[in-house]
Scaffold this active site. Structure first.
Site, PDB file in Angstrom:
ATOM      1  NE  ARG A 141      -4.339  -1.153   0.235  1.00 35.15           N
ATOM      2  CZ  ARG A 141      -4.551  -2.233  -0.524  1.00 35.15           C
ATOM      3  NH1 ARG A 141      -3.613  -2.679  -1.333  1.00 35.15           N
ATOM      4  NH2 ARG A 141      -5.700  -2.874  -0.459  1.00 35.15           N
TER       5      ARG A 141
ATOM      6  CG  HIS B 159      -3.174  -0.617  -6.497  1.00 39.14           C
ATOM      7  ND1 HIS B 159      -3.468   0.023  -5.324  1.00 39.14           N
ATOM      8  CD2 HIS B 159      -3.194  -1.943  -6.207  1.00 39.14           C
ATOM      9  CE1 HIS B 159      -3.671  -0.870  -4.368  1.00 39.14           C
ATOM     10  NE2 HIS B 159      -3.509  -2.082  -4.884  1.00 39.14           N
TER      11      HIS B 159
ATOM     12  CD  GLU C 113      -2.786   3.381  -4.994  1.00 37.19           C
ATOM     13  OE1 GLU C 113      -3.803   2.668  -5.034  1.00 37.19           O
ATOM     14  OE2 GLU C 113      -1.658   2.932  -4.783  1.00 37.19           O
TER      15      GLU C 113
HETATM   16  C1  DGY Z   1      -5.912  -5.862  -2.644  1.00 37.72           C
HETATM   17  O1  DGY Z   1      -6.616  -6.849  -2.834  1.00 37.72           O
HETATM   18  O2  DGY Z   1      -5.821  -5.312  -1.555  1.00 37.72           O
HETATM   19  C2  DGY Z   1      -5.163  -5.336  -3.819  1.00 37.72           C
HETATM   20  O3  DGY Z   1      -4.228  -4.386  -3.461  1.00 37.72           O
HETATM   21  C3  DGY Z   1      -6.117  -4.753  -4.825  1.00 37.72           C
HETATM   22  O4  DGY Z   1      -6.742  -3.648  -4.242  1.00 37.72           O
END
Ligand code: DGY
Length: 320
Positions: free
Chosen positions: A233, A281, A262
């Site tokens: 993240r 992402h 984001e």
């Molecule tokens: C998740 O599943 O957390 C991935 O980062 C996609 O958002």
């Protein structure tokens, strides 16, 4: 009959999983909040994405809500304490995306160590045909040290791949002992990992203790030849501190699948740096993985509204 809101488009056979468990109302993806709330009135289970806010307003509309199931493994967009206090199960999608994220991390490692973006740009521009000087030679991954921050499911899958490249894998996590089936890798304290690694790769989930787990101080401990990879993240890394370190060549480069904001501003400077490779992402962005995530999310909703323990749940205490 339980009332289920399906606020994420799913395949017919996945819709059937929900339909077998309750009466399903489909809310179009991207529906206005008011439309979503009106549809959610009296709901027992909701299949949603992390962009839909789950708050007092929603619980007021759906006081009998038992479960919200997100189609993501990350649940930092949800207030777990709030949901737990209201007896609402929060379900996510762990496990089914480990390979996809570990594969992307591997791609970053190879692109960075082999300087692939530079060679690709050279060729695309016609420079080879013009017999221009090629970019400098790159480096082999073999024998280099790969540091994994966060030795959970994804971190361990990454370690497995890096072992296959002949890399020396080290890891840091808040726990001391790796599970028995973990791939060969030695634990280090965080600062030692940062000092020793040729690649530092972040695989922790985002919570209060992992926010900016890599910041100015941590970047200063890294080798000038080292790369940072983040597929977790954005806020696990202090992006402005990273930008400065990259601009001043205090580390060699970065591979970023995630950013602190984001989507970013269109002129976000970090994505334009020459020593950064970034993606929007896409860690889980394969047909197979996204399908598996949607399926698990549907199974989670169906299980909870049917009075069973779901395959994946963040706050199992609410189900006793
Ligand atoms: C998740 O599943 O957390 C991935 O980062 C996609 O958002």
């Amino acid at each position: 009959m339980p009332k289920i809101i399906q606020a994420v488009p799913v395949e017919d056979e996945l819709h059937e999983i929900l339909a077998a468990a309750g009466e399903v109302t489909v809310v179009p993806f991207g529906a206005e909040r008011a439309e979503f709330l009106a549809a959610a009135a009296g709901a027992h289970g909701i299949l949603l994405n992390p962009l839909i806010r789950v708050d007092e307003e929603l619980l007021a509309a759906a006081p009998e809500l038992k479960v919200v199931a997100t189609t993501s493994v990350g649940y930092d967009a949800f207030d777990v304490d709030f949901l737990t206090a209201h007896g609402v199960a929060l379900c996510n999608t762990p496990g089914v995306l480990n390979d996809a994220v570990a594969d992307l991390t591997t791609a970053f490692m190879l692109m960075l160590s082999r300087g692939l973006m530079g060679f690709e740009a050279y060729n695309r521009s016609g420079a080879w045909g013009r017999r221009e000087r090629q970019p400098a030679l790159a480096h082999d991954p073999q024998g280099k040290t790969f540091g994994v921050i966060g030795f959970g499911r994804i971190g361990r899958e990454v370690a497995r791949r890096m072992n296959a490249f002949g890399m020396n894998v080290i890891w840091y996590d808040v726990f001391e002992d790796a599970p028995a089936d973990a791939p060969p890798a030695e634990r280090r304290e965080m600062d030692d990992l940062l000092r020793e690694s040729d690649f530092v790769s972040v695989h922790t989930d985002l919570n209060n203790s992992s926010r900016h787990v890599v910041g100015e101080r941590e970047l200063a401990l890294m080798k000038p030849s080292a790369y940072l990879i983040n597929t977790s993240r954005g806020p696990t890394v202090d992006q402005r501190a990273l930008q400065r370190a990259l601009e001043e060549n205090r580390i060699a480069g970065a591979g970023l699948d995630v950013l602190e904001q984001e989507p970013p501003q269109a002129d976000e400077p970090i994505v334009a740096l020459p020593n950064v490779i970034s993606f929007p992402h896409i860690g889980t962005a394969t047909e197979e993985t996204r399908y598996a995530m949607r399926k698990l999310a549907c199974q989670n909703v169906a299980a909870v509204v049917g009075g069973e323990m779901p395959p994946a749940i963040v706050n199992p205490s609410v189900l006793g």
